[in-house]
Scaffold this motif. Sequence first.
Motif, PDB file in Angstrom:
ATOM      1  N   LEU A   1       3.400   1.302  -4.713  1.00  0.00           N
ATOM      2  CA  LEU A   1       3.558   0.623  -3.426  1.00  0.00           C
ATOM      3  C   LEU A   1       2.241   0.406  -2.686  1.00  0.00           C
ATOM      4  CD1 LEU A   1       6.762   2.346  -1.950  1.00  0.00           C
ATOM      5  CD2 LEU A   1       6.589   0.247  -3.307  1.00  0.00           C
ATOM      6  N   PHE A   2       1.155   0.949  -3.201  1.00  0.00           N
ATOM      7  CA  PHE A   2      -0.096   0.911  -2.452  1.00  0.00           C
ATOM      8  C   PHE A   2      -0.578  -0.514  -2.200  1.00  0.00           C
ATOM      9  CE2 PHE A   2      -4.714   1.304  -1.899  1.00  0.00           C
ATOM     10  CZ  PHE A   2      -4.758   2.296  -0.914  1.00  0.00           C
ATOM     11  N   GLU A   3      -0.415  -1.384  -3.181  1.00  0.00           N
ATOM     12  CA  GLU A   3      -0.887  -2.768  -3.038  1.00  0.00           C
ATOM     13  C   GLU A   3       0.212  -3.723  -2.598  1.00  0.00           C
ATOM     14  OE1 GLU A   3      -3.947  -3.469  -3.199  1.00  0.00           O
ATOM     15  OE2 GLU A   3      -4.787  -1.701  -4.178  1.00  0.00           O
ATOM     16  N   ARG A   4       1.437  -3.248  -2.471  1.00  0.00           N
ATOM     17  CA  ARG A   4       2.546  -4.123  -2.095  1.00  0.00           C
ATOM     18  C   ARG A   4       2.437  -4.534  -0.634  1.00  0.00           C
ATOM     19  NH1 ARG A   4       7.499  -3.176  -4.847  1.00  0.00           N
ATOM     20  NH2 ARG A   4       8.489  -4.325  -3.114  1.00  0.00           N
ATOM     21  N   THR A   5       2.649  -5.799  -0.373  1.00  0.00           N
ATOM     22  CA  THR A   5       2.609  -6.288   1.008  1.00  0.00           C
ATOM     23  C   THR A   5       3.981  -6.261   1.653  1.00  0.00           C
ATOM     24  OG1 THR A   5       2.878  -8.566   0.198  1.00  0.00           O
ATOM     25  CG2 THR A   5       0.622  -7.762   0.574  1.00  0.00           C
ATOM     26  N   ASP A   6       5.015  -6.284   0.843  1.00  0.00           N
ATOM     27  CA  ASP A   6       6.387  -6.294   1.364  1.00  0.00           C
ATOM     28  C   ASP A   6       7.128  -5.048   0.857  1.00  0.00           C
ATOM     29  OD1 ASP A   6       6.182  -7.178  -1.218  1.00  0.00           O
ATOM     30  OD2 ASP A   6       7.979  -8.430  -1.121  1.00  0.00           O
TER      31      ASP A   6
ATOM     32  N   ARG B   1      -2.263   4.821   2.417  1.00  0.00           N
ATOM     33  CA  ARG B   1      -1.644   3.712   3.135  1.00  0.00           C
ATOM     34  C   ARG B   1      -0.373   4.218   3.804  1.00  0.00           C
ATOM     35  NH1 ARG B   1       1.552  -1.507   0.541  1.00  0.00           N
ATOM     36  NH2 ARG B   1       2.388  -2.260   2.529  1.00  0.00           N
ATOM     37  N   ALA B   2      -0.196   3.846   5.080  1.00  0.00           N
ATOM     38  CA  ALA B   2       1.033   4.193   5.800  1.00  0.00           C
ATOM     39  C   ALA B   2       2.132   3.223   5.409  1.00  0.00           C
ATOM     40  CB  ALA B   2       0.798   4.146   7.301  1.00  0.00           C
ATOM     41  N   LEU B   3       3.305   3.759   5.077  1.00  0.00           N
ATOM     42  CA  LEU B   3       4.440   2.947   4.649  1.00  0.00           C
ATOM     43  C   LEU B   3       5.435   2.795   5.806  1.00  0.00           C
ATOM     44  CD1 LEU B   3       4.946   4.721   1.212  1.00  0.00           C
ATOM     45  CD2 LEU B   3       3.944   2.443   1.569  1.00  0.00           C
ATOM     46  N   LEU B   4       5.714   1.553   6.174  1.00  0.00           N
ATOM     47  CA  LEU B   4       6.619   1.273   7.289  1.00  0.00           C
ATOM     48  C   LEU B   4       6.340   2.215   8.475  1.00  0.00           C
ATOM     49  CD1 LEU B   4       9.991   0.792   5.330  1.00  0.00           C
ATOM     50  CD2 LEU B   4       8.362  -0.968   6.066  1.00  0.00           C
ATOM     51  N   PRO B   5       5.137   2.139   9.020  1.00  0.00           N
ATOM     52  CA  PRO B   5       4.722   3.128  10.030  1.00  0.00           C
ATOM     53  C   PRO B   5       5.634   3.218  11.246  1.00  0.00           C
ATOM     54  CG  PRO B   5       3.195   1.259   9.925  1.00  0.00           C
ATOM     55  CD  PRO B   5       4.083   1.156   8.740  1.00  0.00           C
ATOM     56  N   GLU B   6       6.218   2.089  11.670  1.00  0.00           N
ATOM     57  CA  GLU B   6       7.079   2.145  12.851  1.00  0.00           C
ATOM     58  C   GLU B   6       8.487   2.623  12.500  1.00  0.00           C
ATOM     59  OE1 GLU B   6       5.836   1.858  15.796  1.00  0.00           O
ATOM     60  OE2 GLU B   6       3.911   1.446  14.835  1.00  0.00           O
ATOM     61  N   GLU B   7       9.012   2.145  11.393  1.00  0.00           N
ATOM     62  CA  GLU B   7      10.378   2.519  11.004  1.00  0.00           C
ATOM     63  C   GLU B   7      10.464   3.947  10.472  1.00  0.00           C
ATOM     64  OE1 GLU B   7      12.681  -0.591   8.804  1.00  0.00           O
ATOM     65  OE2 GLU B   7      10.763  -1.654   8.874  1.00  0.00           O
ATOM     66  N   ALA B   8       9.488   4.339   9.665  1.00  0.00           N
ATOM     67  CA  ALA B   8       9.557   5.644   9.002  1.00  0.00           C
ATOM     68  C   ALA B   8       8.799   6.741   9.757  1.00  0.00           C
ATOM     69  CB  ALA B   8       9.003   5.534   7.579  1.00  0.00           C
ATOM     70  N   GLY B   9       7.979   6.348  10.727  1.00  0.00           N
ATOM     71  CA  GLY B   9       7.216   7.353  11.459  1.00  0.00           C
ATOM     72  C   GLY B   9       8.047   8.049  12.531  1.00  0.00           C
ATOM     73  N   TYR B  10       7.642   9.243  12.911  1.00  0.00           N
ATOM     74  CA  TYR B  10       8.319   9.976  13.991  1.00  0.00           C
ATOM     75  C   TYR B  10       7.398  11.095  14.477  1.00  0.00           C
ATOM     76  CZ  TYR B  10       9.401  13.971  10.946  1.00  0.00           C
ATOM     77  OH  TYR B  10       9.319  15.064  10.128  1.00  0.00           O
ATOM     78  N   ARG B  11       7.789  11.778  15.536  1.00  0.00           N
ATOM     79  CA  ARG B  11       6.970  12.846  16.111  1.00  0.00           C
ATOM     80  C   ARG B  11       7.646  14.202  15.889  1.00  0.00           C
ATOM     81  NH1 ARG B  11       2.790  10.695  18.734  1.00  0.00           N
ATOM     82  NH2 ARG B  11       2.129  12.747  19.508  1.00  0.00           N
ATOM     83  N   VAL B  12       6.829  15.180  15.548  1.00  0.00           N
ATOM     84  CA  VAL B  12       7.290  16.556  15.374  1.00  0.00           C
ATOM     85  C   VAL B  12       6.961  17.331  16.643  1.00  0.00           C
ATOM     86  CG1 VAL B  12       6.904  18.716  14.129  1.00  0.00           C
ATOM     87  CG2 VAL B  12       7.058  16.564  12.876  1.00  0.00           C
ATOM     88  N   GLN B  13       7.948  18.030  17.182  1.00  0.00           N
ATOM     89  CA  GLN B  13       7.756  18.814  18.399  1.00  0.00           C
ATOM     90  C   GLN B  13       7.244  20.217  18.049  1.00  0.00           C
ATOM     91  OE1 GLN B  13       8.363  17.823  21.855  1.00  0.00           O
ATOM     92  NE2 GLN B  13       7.013  19.612  21.936  1.00  0.00           N
TER      93      GLN B  13
END
Length: 299
Positions: free
Chosen positions: A185-190, A258-270
């Motif tokens: 997935l590193f070079e994948r744009t989609d 490379r960050a994968l789907l940074p907004e959809e898959a990202g989250y914050r740890v408390q």
Amino acid sequence: MLSQLHDLDLQLLRIFITVVESGGFSAAQGELGIGQSTISTQMAKLETRLGFRLCERGKAGFRLTPKGEQVMAATRKLFGAIETFKGEARGMADMLLGELRIGVSEALDDQVLERLGAAIGRFRRRNQAVQFELVSAMPAELERRLLQDQLHLAIGYFSGTQAALDYRPLFSEQQRLFCADGHPLFERTDVSLDDLAACDLVQHPYRFEGARQPFQSGPSSARTEQVECSLAFVLSGAHIGYLPEHIATPWLAAGRLRALLPEEAGYRVQFHLTRHRGRQAGEVEVAFVEDLVGVFGKV
């Protein structure tokens, strides 16, 4: 024979030392504010308590016996020690004393470590003489040590499931999903969620207990609790995995991650400041928590 020292004995010894320093019973009247007969009676009580004569008094004048000389020297030492004790006790009244053992999670952000250092600096500027110990360990180990009263406080990303522990939010940390160069997935744009589902995700069983991470995969062949080990799995190019943003930043800058789907898959740890509910917090612990609050904000 004097076997125990009571308040009355201290009073009698104070009269004795005043008589000696004044040069006799008559001269001590003004200093003590009592009559000569009363002084004589009190001195007789002291001699009875001690079991021997302290001084000779009469027409020949006042003089100490050899034992009186020894008692005089011992009395000065006694009252000197009492004054030293009183001074030290006054100093201790406003001083924080004891020890403080703090557990912290591994791989903390440099900014978090800087703020923790600032809190320690605030604490050290207090009137204190505290033995301070910092311990770095995994969350499960920190909780175990708290439950066994081996730590006073711990800072980490805890599950929040231990009923005996009190969890107070302190700060949060951004997590994102990453792959490394060499991964398909590193070079994948989609990249889609379906693409991620087909990948071998590093399992981090404790950190993400309760399925708090947005993305969950199927079977995984990589498992670890340590952040550094998660990074190693991801850098292999065979796995994708969640990493704290501050850990990934230098590898991103080097073009290795490379960050994968940074907004959809990202989250914050408390992260929480945690302590044992059943143990009464001492003044040292309370003071350090105040300093943490001052640096990190309201806890």
